[in-house]
Design a protein around this motif. Structure first.
Motif, mmCIF file in Angstrom:
data_model
loop_
_atom_site.group_PDB
_atom_site.id
_atom_site.type_symbol
_atom_site.label_atom_id
_atom_site.label_comp_id
_atom_site.label_asym_id
_atom_site.label_seq_id
_atom_site.Cartn_x
_atom_site.Cartn_y
_atom_site.Cartn_z
ATOM 1 N N ILE A 1 39.891 45.404 23.677
ATOM 2 C CA ILE A 1 40.446 46.440 22.791
ATOM 3 C C ILE A 1 41.183 45.842 21.585
ATOM 4 C CG2 ILE A 1 42.119 48.360 22.678
ATOM 5 C CD1 ILE A 1 41.311 49.050 25.564
ATOM 6 N N TYR A 2 41.892 44.738 21.815
ATOM 7 C CA TYR A 2 42.680 44.152 20.716
ATOM 8 C C TYR A 2 42.074 42.838 20.203
ATOM 9 C CZ TYR A 2 45.994 47.729 22.012
ATOM 10 O OH TYR A 2 46.579 48.945 22.280
ATOM 11 N N SER A 3 40.778 42.646 20.428
ATOM 12 C CA SER A 3 40.175 41.347 20.068
ATOM 13 C C SER A 3 39.898 41.208 18.570
ATOM 14 C CB SER A 3 38.899 41.101 20.873
ATOM 15 O OG SER A 3 37.982 42.127 20.607
ATOM 16 N N ASN B 1 50.379 53.243 18.854
ATOM 17 C CA ASN B 1 51.084 53.120 20.127
ATOM 18 C C ASN B 1 50.091 53.116 21.280
ATOM 19 O OD1 ASN B 1 53.655 52.930 19.224
ATOM 20 N ND2 ASN B 1 54.209 55.077 19.630
ATOM 21 N N PHE B 2 50.354 52.275 22.253
ATOM 22 C CA PHE B 2 49.465 52.171 23.417
ATOM 23 C C PHE B 2 49.381 53.514 24.133
ATOM 24 C CE2 PHE B 2 48.210 50.957 27.690
ATOM 25 C CZ PHE B 2 47.197 50.060 27.423
ATOM 26 N N SER C 1 52.502 44.563 20.066
ATOM 27 C CA SER C 1 52.931 45.569 19.080
ATOM 28 C C SER C 1 52.636 46.982 19.577
ATOM 29 C CB SER C 1 52.199 45.382 17.747
ATOM 30 O OG SER C 1 52.427 44.104 17.271
ATOM 31 N N ALA C 2 51.470 47.170 20.191
ATOM 32 C CA ALA C 2 51.098 48.508 20.668
ATOM 33 C C ALA C 2 52.039 48.996 21.768
ATOM 34 C CB ALA C 2 49.657 48.496 21.172
ATOM 35 N N LEU C 3 52.559 48.037 22.562
ATOM 36 C CA LEU C 3 53.425 48.424 23.689
ATOM 37 C C LEU C 3 54.901 48.543 23.309
ATOM 38 C CD1 LEU C 3 51.889 46.322 26.612
ATOM 39 C CD2 LEU C 3 52.012 48.814 26.487
ATOM 40 N N GLU C 4 55.238 48.065 22.110
ATOM 41 C CA GLU C 4 56.636 48.113 21.662
ATOM 42 C C GLU C 4 57.123 49.566 21.691
ATOM 43 O OE1 GLU C 4 57.577 45.227 19.047
ATOM 44 O OE2 GLU C 4 59.589 45.615 19.826
ATOM 45 N N ASN C 5 58.249 49.810 22.305
ATOM 46 C CA ASN C 5 58.821 51.168 22.444
ATOM 47 C C ASN C 5 58.011 52.098 23.347
ATOM 48 O OD1 ASN C 5 60.824 50.412 20.593
ATOM 49 N ND2 ASN C 5 59.462 50.967 18.886
ATOM 50 N N VAL C 6 56.910 51.625 23.920
ATOM 51 C CA VAL C 6 56.135 52.449 24.873
ATOM 52 C C VAL C 6 56.442 51.953 26.283
ATOM 53 C CG1 VAL C 6 53.794 53.088 25.626
ATOM 54 C CG2 VAL C 6 54.303 52.891 23.175
#
Ligand code: GEK
Length: 247
Positions: free
Chosen positions: A12-14, A22-23, A205-210
């Motif tokens: 997904i993030y490759s 956001n994740f 970054s996607a998981l930050e705050n999630v």
């Protein structure tokens, strides 16, 4: 382990993304989830395996067992394999329709007598009653911190005396040196399992705050404040751990 119809590779993030959203536990994530979690969470497989043993010890006759944030049902299946007593029911809950849909298929691949009720709902709104075993396997970390105490109190109130909550979480450490060291080692673990630096950094970054981790002492203190009489860590691998909390 989880016998999935498919085991798709997480890519997904490759590729470099212009905007990192956001994740979210959508169909894209659900499709690669077994691969993603095994290559991202050190000790995941060991925890899933031990849930069978813990369930065998704690499941009480005629009680309900909950898997809250069940994803594709790995912990649910392990729990079901461990039930060595009569009249139990399992309730598996997840708020992601994509997860629940695939979980239903995975659960149908194994045949055990204990019935499983699947619920697509927010665990904050699900009633917990007559429970002997409750699992929060890497789910509480996605609940806003200010709402975690209320959820744990609800779980505690819905449990039978002698019941157990199995709480697994990513954690951070108050000691800055140790925190950096274990975060670095976790990144090494991900690289060793085939994730590139770009994937690691975009996912972060996607998981930050999630995904909001807390310290082990914070978890311990809140579990005791929520009414549990005993709790401690039974498993830890780097910055991932699992606790038992007993009513
Ligand atoms: C496993 N336990 O394989 N209500 C219901 N479900 C939720 C909520 C919520 N409020 N928030 C998040 N989820 C699993 C792994 S994954 C952990 C758990 C991870 C669900 C979300 O949809 C996802 O399926 C799961 O919690 C978290 O043992 O991805 O790090």
């Amino acid at each position: 382990m989880l016998h999935c119809a498919t085991m798709n590779k997480d890519e997904i993030y490759s590729e470099s993304l212009a905007n990192i959203a956001n994740f979210n536990f959508d169909a894209q994530v659900a499709d690669v989830f077994p691969d993603m979690i095994e290559r991202s969470v050190p000790g995941y497989r060991a925890i899933i395996t031990m849930i069978e043993t813990l369930t065998e010890h704690y499941a009480q006759p005629g009680s309900t067992l909950y898997d809250l944030g069940c994803s594709l049902g790995a912990a649910t299946l392990s729990m079901r394999r461990g039930i060595a007593t009569d009249g139990c029911t399992i309730v598996a809950v997840d708020s992601s329709e994509a997860m629940i849909e695939r979980c239903r298929k995975n659960l149908s691949l194994e045949h055990y007598p204990t019935p499983i009720e699947m619920v697509c709902a927010d665990i904050r709104h699900v009633e917990i009653t007559d429970a002997s075993v409750v699992i929060l396997n890497f789910t509480l970390q996605f609940i806003p911190p200010t709402e975690r105490r209320q959820l744990l109190e609800k779980i505690h109130n819905g449990m039978r005396p002698g019941g157990v909550l199995i709480l697994s979480e990513k954690v951070f450490f108050a000691d800055k040196h140790l925190n950096t060291l274990l975060a670095d080692i976790h990144h090494d673990f991900k690289r060793a399992h085939g994730y590139s630096d770009l994937e690691v950094s975009q996912k972060r970054s996607a998981l930050e705050n999630v995904l909001v981790p807390e310290t082990i002492p914070d978890h311990r203190e809140r579990l005791l404040q929520s009414g549990f009489s005993s709790c401690d860590v039974w498993f830890q691998c780097f910055n991932f751990m699992s606790m038992l909390a007993i009513k």
